[in-house]
Design a protein around this motif. Structure first.
Motif, PDB file in Angstrom:
ATOM      1  N   THR A  64      64.358  22.295  41.050  1.00  0.00           N
ATOM      2  CA  THR A  64      62.892  22.336  40.982  1.00  0.00           C
ATOM      3  C   THR A  64      62.349  22.577  39.577  1.00  0.00           C
ATOM      4  N   ALA A 119      54.156  24.461  39.313  1.00  0.00           N
ATOM      5  CA  ALA A 119      55.206  23.884  40.140  1.00  0.00           C
ATOM      6  C   ALA A 119      54.726  22.613  40.833  1.00  0.00           C
ATOM      7  N   LEU A 162      64.316  29.876  39.694  1.00  0.00           N
ATOM      8  CA  LEU A 162      63.796  28.723  40.421  1.00  0.00           C
ATOM      9  C   LEU A 162      64.881  28.098  41.297  1.00  0.00           C
ATOM     10  N   HIS A 163      64.479  27.602  42.439  1.00  0.00           N
ATOM     11  CA  HIS A 163      65.433  26.957  43.346  1.00  0.00           C
ATOM     12  C   HIS A 163      66.090  25.776  42.651  1.00  0.00           C
ATOM     13  N   PRO A 206      58.688  20.116  45.931  1.00  0.00           N
ATOM     14  CA  PRO A 206      60.120  19.831  45.783  1.00  0.00           C
ATOM     15  C   PRO A 206      60.484  18.470  46.354  1.00  0.00           C
ATOM     16  N   ASP A 207      61.488  17.855  45.759  1.00  0.00           N
ATOM     17  CA  ASP A 207      62.017  16.583  46.240  1.00  0.00           C
ATOM     18  C   ASP A 207      62.797  16.846  47.529  1.00  0.00           C
ATOM     19  N   ALA A 260      67.994  16.693  37.709  1.00  0.00           N
ATOM     20  CA  ALA A 260      67.498  17.820  38.494  1.00  0.00           C
ATOM     21  C   ALA A 260      68.278  19.106  38.281  1.00  0.00           C
ATOM     22  N   ARG A 312      66.483  18.811  48.051  1.00  0.00           N
ATOM     23  CA  ARG A 312      66.593  20.037  48.843  1.00  0.00           C
ATOM     24  C   ARG A 312      67.671  19.887  49.913  1.00  0.00           C
TER      25      ARG A 312
END
Length: 246
Positions: A70, A123, A66-67, A126-127, A164, A131
């Motif tokens: 996230t 999911a 996962l990025h 994303p914030d 995060a 990012r």
């Protein structure tokens, strides 16, 4: 053999690894968390601050990397609670839910694709600030400068980063710098040039950081020396391959 492809989940990677008999390589900190499938088990690999070495027999793995930043929204758990840990998904979600998900993956033709579907279903968007933070730090920009641009004070940034990423922004910057440097070195860029381009003070600084985060010298880690550990195996690190859970 290790294979990966971009996921339909933004910034994520879907990967598989099957044993080839080569020497396993350490799993290095990368700012990410992984959702893993191994021998009927759903596992979460938390954010690493140090290298993990595989233990136990080599087995097949599938995962979604996962990025950075996230995973907590997907898992419902702050990243710092999973720092340097591998945990069964049943420790985070209701057992009945995990049993249902496990049965679906076991029945799937391609477990990695089924794992990706699981991640896509759960999911959250994303914030955008996080990012931007990751993108800027990945380019080597100073933490303080990025924080000012985002309008975040030091305490607020540290608190949000712990949730995060599992650690503070300076640790995240250090991890991303390591990944940036290793990408250069793997392309054959000399160590001195790698150090400068990645943002280290000098080659000695680069070597110390590699040793601190991987437990190996750059030459051994990258397999450049004769007889170096991991040299020529074709093995890729498997984030979940440390079988211990806690």
């Amino acid at each position: 053999m290790y294979e990966e492809r971009p996921s339909r989940l933004p910034g994520a990677v879907v990967w598989t690894s099957t044993p080839t008999g080569g020497v396993p390589r350490p799993v290095l900190p990368d700012g990410c968390m992984d959702l893993l499938w191994n021998e009927g088990r759903l596992i979460v690999a938390g954010p690493d601050t140090r290298a993990h070495l595989p233990d136990g027999p080599a087995t097949a793995w599938a995962g979604v990397r996962l990025h950075p930043g996230t995973a907590p929204a997907l898992l419902g758990v702050p990243a710092h609670e999973l720092r340097d840990r591998r945990v069964e998904l049943t420790d985070l979600w209701p057992a009945a839910t995990v049993r249902r998900l496990r049965a679906g993956i076991e029945a799937a033709t391609h477990p990695a694709a089924a794992l990706e579907e699981l991640a896509l279903e759960r999911a959250a968007p994303p914030d955008p600030e996080l990012r931007r933070l990751v993108a800027a730090l990945a380019k080597g920009r100073p933490v303080a400068t990025v924080a000012d641009e985002l309008g975040l004070g030091p305490r607020q940034l540290h608190r949000r980063s712990l949730h995060a990423f599992g650690y503070g922004p300076k640790t995240l910057a250090r991890v991303l710098r390591l990944q940036r440097a290793l990408a250069l070195a793997r392309r054959g860029v000399p160590y001195a040039d790698t150090a400068t381009r990645a943002g280290y003070a000098d080659q000695a600084h680069f070597a110390r950081d590699v040793k601190a985060l991987s437990g190996m010298t750059p030459t051994v880690l990258l397999g450049r020396g004769a007889g170096a550990e991991g040299s020529g195996t074709g093995q890729e690190p498997v984030k979940g391959a440390n079988r211990s859970t806690s």
